[in-house]
Enzyme design. Structure first.
Site, PDB file in Angstrom:
ATOM      1  CB  CYS A   1     -13.742  -5.585  -3.457  1.00 44.88           C
ATOM      2  SG  CYS A   1     -13.646  -4.662  -1.963  1.00 44.88           S
TER       3      CYS A   1
ATOM      4  NE  ARG B   1     -11.278  -0.735  -3.728  1.00 50.85           N
ATOM      5  CZ  ARG B   1     -12.045   0.611  -4.244  1.00 50.85           C
ATOM      6  NH1 ARG B   1     -12.958   0.429  -5.210  1.00 50.85           N
ATOM      7  NH2 ARG B   1     -11.629   1.583  -3.653  1.00 50.85           N
TER       8      ARG B   1
ATOM      9  CG  ASP C   1      -5.581  -3.416   5.392  1.00 55.69           C
ATOM     10  OD1 ASP C   1      -4.811  -2.930   4.724  1.00 55.69           O
ATOM     11  OD2 ASP C   1      -6.562  -3.664   5.405  1.00 55.69           O
TER      12      ASP C   1
ATOM     13  NE  ARG D   1     -12.402  -0.668  -0.462  1.00 54.91           N
ATOM     14  CZ  ARG D   1     -11.163  -1.424  -0.627  1.00 54.91           C
ATOM     15  NH1 ARG D   1     -11.199  -2.476  -0.751  1.00 54.91           N
ATOM     16  NH2 ARG D   1     -10.113  -0.736  -0.803  1.00 54.91           N
TER      17      ARG D   1
ATOM     18  CG  ASN E   1      -2.136  -1.152   0.822  1.00 54.48           C
ATOM     19  OD1 ASN E   1      -2.312  -1.557  -0.251  1.00 54.48           O
ATOM     20  ND2 ASN E   1      -2.758  -1.289   2.025  1.00 54.48           N
TER      21      ASN E   1
HETATM   22  C1  EPZ Z   1      -6.859   1.628   1.596  1.00 53.61           C
HETATM   23  O1  EPZ Z   1      -7.866   1.379   0.986  1.00 53.61           O
HETATM   24  C2  EPZ Z   1      -5.804   0.361   1.484  1.00 53.61           C
HETATM   25  N1  EPZ Z   1      -5.663   0.185   0.156  1.00 53.61           N
HETATM   26  C3  EPZ Z   1      -6.672  -0.796   2.279  1.00 53.61           C
HETATM   27  O2  EPZ Z   1      -5.930  -1.999   2.017  1.00 53.61           O
HETATM   28  C4  EPZ Z   1      -6.908  -0.289   3.616  1.00 53.61           C
HETATM   29  O3  EPZ Z   1      -7.854  -1.509   4.047  1.00 53.61           O
HETATM   30  C5  EPZ Z   1      -7.739   0.956   3.770  1.00 53.61           C
HETATM   31  O4  EPZ Z   1      -6.946   2.143   3.107  1.00 53.61           O
HETATM   32  C6  EPZ Z   1      -8.329   1.265   4.879  1.00 53.61           C
HETATM   33  O5  EPZ Z   1      -7.055   1.282   5.749  1.00 53.61           O
HETATM   34  C7  EPZ Z   1      -4.589   0.630  -0.300  1.00 53.61           C
HETATM   35  O6  EPZ Z   1      -3.874   1.635   0.129  1.00 53.61           O
HETATM   36  C8  EPZ Z   1      -4.331   0.500  -1.836  1.00 53.61           C
HETATM   37  P1  EPZ Z   1     -10.376   4.066   2.500  1.00 53.61           P
HETATM   38  P2  EPZ Z   1      -8.899   2.705   0.519  1.00 53.61           P
HETATM   39  O7  EPZ Z   1     -10.485   5.168   1.217  1.00 53.61           O
HETATM   40  O8  EPZ Z   1      -7.904   3.858   0.445  1.00 53.61           O
HETATM   41  C9  EPZ Z   1     -14.939   5.038   2.476  1.00 53.61           C
HETATM   42  C10 EPZ Z   1      -5.420  -4.388   1.449  1.00 53.61           C
HETATM   43  O9  EPZ Z   1      -5.825  -5.216   2.077  1.00 53.61           O
HETATM   44  N2  EPZ Z   1     -14.768   5.982   1.219  1.00 53.61           N
HETATM   45  O10 EPZ Z   1      -9.506   4.479   3.563  1.00 53.61           O
HETATM   46  O11 EPZ Z   1      -9.628   2.160  -0.579  1.00 53.61           O
HETATM   47  C11 EPZ Z   1     -14.540   3.364   2.189  1.00 53.61           C
HETATM   48  O12 EPZ Z   1     -15.714   2.759   1.594  1.00 53.61           O
HETATM   49  C12 EPZ Z   1      -6.353  -3.098   1.283  1.00 53.61           C
HETATM   50  O13 EPZ Z   1      -4.384  -4.086   1.534  1.00 53.61           O
HETATM   51  C13 EPZ Z   1     -15.728   6.576   1.020  1.00 53.61           C
HETATM   52  O14 EPZ Z   1     -16.868   6.301   1.521  1.00 53.61           O
HETATM   53  O15 EPZ Z   1      -9.965   2.831   1.972  1.00 53.61           O
HETATM   54  C14 EPZ Z   1     -14.232   2.922   3.503  1.00 53.61           C
HETATM   55  O16 EPZ Z   1     -15.375   2.634   4.132  1.00 53.61           O
HETATM   56  C15 EPZ Z   1      -8.003  -3.487   1.722  1.00 53.61           C
HETATM   57  N3  EPZ Z   1     -15.547   7.241   0.017  1.00 53.61           N
HETATM   58  C16 EPZ Z   1     -13.530   3.830   4.172  1.00 53.61           C
HETATM   59  O17 EPZ Z   1     -13.944   5.078   3.620  1.00 53.61           O
HETATM   60  C17 EPZ Z   1     -14.347   7.581  -0.869  1.00 53.61           C
HETATM   61  O18 EPZ Z   1     -14.396   8.451  -1.721  1.00 53.61           O
HETATM   62  C18 EPZ Z   1     -11.818   3.950   4.315  1.00 53.61           C
HETATM   63  O19 EPZ Z   1     -11.724   3.780   2.962  1.00 53.61           O
HETATM   64  C19 EPZ Z   1     -13.364   6.807  -0.247  1.00 53.61           C
HETATM   65  C20 EPZ Z   1     -13.277   5.896   0.801  1.00 53.61           C
END
Ligand code: EPZ
Length: 418
Positions: A117, A93, A306, A122, A23
């Protein structure tokens, strides 16, 4: 479809080298597009997601060379497209991370909407809203995010949810914007800081990475440079939980302990003895059974979502009851039913899981559903009586480099069946 066959019962013992962080490397590879010369990224883990990101950069026209140690040189000067197509984005993603750089560097970007997913819908509204605040014109149609901007303008952006890749996309876009951008309620993950370090070395002007307010003063151009990727705190955490569950003793080398405070504190609470140096974490369990630990996931520096499945595995065999509360994703309990099939006693109430530790669990054929769920199932298999076959191993290969080799070196009986 490849599978992993695991015979439970062995303690994990020995040293394991931790790879670069998935990440961190994914946003950093996307950020190479911002430069007007080539970058060289080192300590890159050999993962499916990295291969996918490389394919995407290649599809955009960038020139990539990968050496035998997986160091990657990206020359963005040959980029001839700003379209990230559905067939690539649907497999990862994190492809959304090219949106900010393409828009900032070329004024255009067409990125397929990443589907949901297994762990949740997401959405990417925070990415889009933030870029619109920077005067990008964005329409979402035919399944694509279509963005254009003569030149992005600095803006004050409040993110009403903490989003890791949302913060990273806006941070990357802001580096070439006209004026100053302030991102409030920014994600504080170590991977955001690693990206900011790389961007600063390219010539970006960034303050506050790692805090909830990041300030970026846009510049005219960024130059490519060399960067060594941060070690993967989730891979390290996964192996340490494996050591704790099997009563063994494992030394993770080439790690960044300062990025792991919440996980290390919970491992101590479970009864593990930890020895920490600046690039090493050793865990000793000395045959003891883990104590149950309550988990409440939160944005960094809170407990990382994670690592939730891995700690659910450990709590399943701990000597008592524990609760896990998943606050980040709405459906990150896909591993529960598979763990129950191995004998775990887990009850779900909304986003809370109540786990009553059992003396022993049994091997079973199980199916991986997402990356970290698979890791949790493998950890269960290491202590289960008998044989476990984990199907759909491609989920694991997205985020763990050669997991069966690293676990075998630590004494696990695990093999890959093609
Ligand atoms: C990052 O995902 C990581 N992936 C994820 O790791 C990790 O679980 C996650 O952050 C949380 O720490 C990468 O960095 C590539 P978020 P990301 O945007 O950025 C909501 C793994 O296993 N949200 O921080 O996609 C979302 O639905 C993966 O390595 C919105 O509503 O996660 C979630 O509920 C899995 N609107 C929360 O925020 C948006 O525009 C946090 O998501 C963006 C997010």
């Amino acid at each position: 479809m490849e599978k992993l066959l695991i015979q439970g019962g062995n303690r994990l013992e020995g040293d394991v080298r931790i790879s670069g962080a998935k990440n961190a490397v994914l946003p950093i590879l996307a950020a190479t597009l911002l430069g007007d010369s080539a970058s060289r990224i080192c300590n890159v883990p050999h993962l499916r997601d990295v291969t996918t990101m490389n394919r995407l950069l290649g599809q955009l026209g960038a020139s990539l060379t990968v050496d035998e140690k997986m160091n990657i040189e990206v020359d963005p000067t040959t980029v001839n497209s700003t379209i990230a197509p559905y067939d690539l984005v649907k497999t990862m993603r994190a492809s959304i991370l090219v949106l900010g750089p393409l828009l900032a560097r070329y004024g255009f970007a067409e990125v397929s909407l990443p589907g949901g997913c297994a762990i949740g819908a997401r959405p990417v509204n925070l990415h889009i809203d933030g870029l619109r605040a920077m005067k990008a014109e964005i329409v979402v149609e035919e399944g694509y995010i279509k963005a254009r901007a003569k030149r992005l303008r600095g803006a004050r952006i409040f993110m009403d949810m903490v989003s890791v890749t949302g913060t990273e996309n806006l941070l990357m876009a802001a580096t070439l914007a006209d004026g100053v951008t302030v991102i409030e309620n920014a994600a504080r993950e170590p991977e955001v800081v690693d990206l900011a370090d790389y961007l600063s070395r390219m010539g970006a002007r960034i303050e506050g990475a790692g805090t909830d307010t990041i300030t970026v003063e846009g510049v005219e151009r960024l130059r490519g440079c060399e960067h060594t990727v941060l070690p993967d705190r989730i891979e390290a955490g996964t192996f340490l939980v494996g050591a704790a569950m099997t009563g063994g003793r494992v030394r993770c080398v080439d790690v960044a302990p300062a990025s792991m405070d919440a996980v290390l504190a919970k491992l101590r609470e479970a009864g593990a003895e930890l020895t920490i140096s600046d690039s090493m974490v050793a865990l000793e369990m000395d045959g003891a059974r883990p104590r149950p630990v309550d988990i409440h996931t939160a944005p960094h520096p809170g407990f990382p979502t994670d690592m939730q499945a891995q700690f659910m595995a450990m709590n399943s065999i701990a000597d008592g009851t524990s609760t896990l509360v998943e606050t980040i994703f709405e459906n990150r309990y896909m591993h529960v039913q598979e763990m129950q099939r191995m004998g775990a006693d887990i009850r779900l109430e909304g986003n809370t899981a109540i786990v009553s530790g059992v003396e022993s669990i049994t091997g079973a054929p199980v199916m991986a559903t997402d990356l970290r769920a698979s890791a949790g199932l493998i950890l269960m298999a290491l202590v289960a009586r008998g044989e476990t076959v984990v199907d759909r191993v491609y989920h694991i290969d997205r985020g763990y480099e050669r997991i069966e080799e690293k676990l075998s070196q630590l004494g696990a009986r695990i093999q890959r069946l093609s």
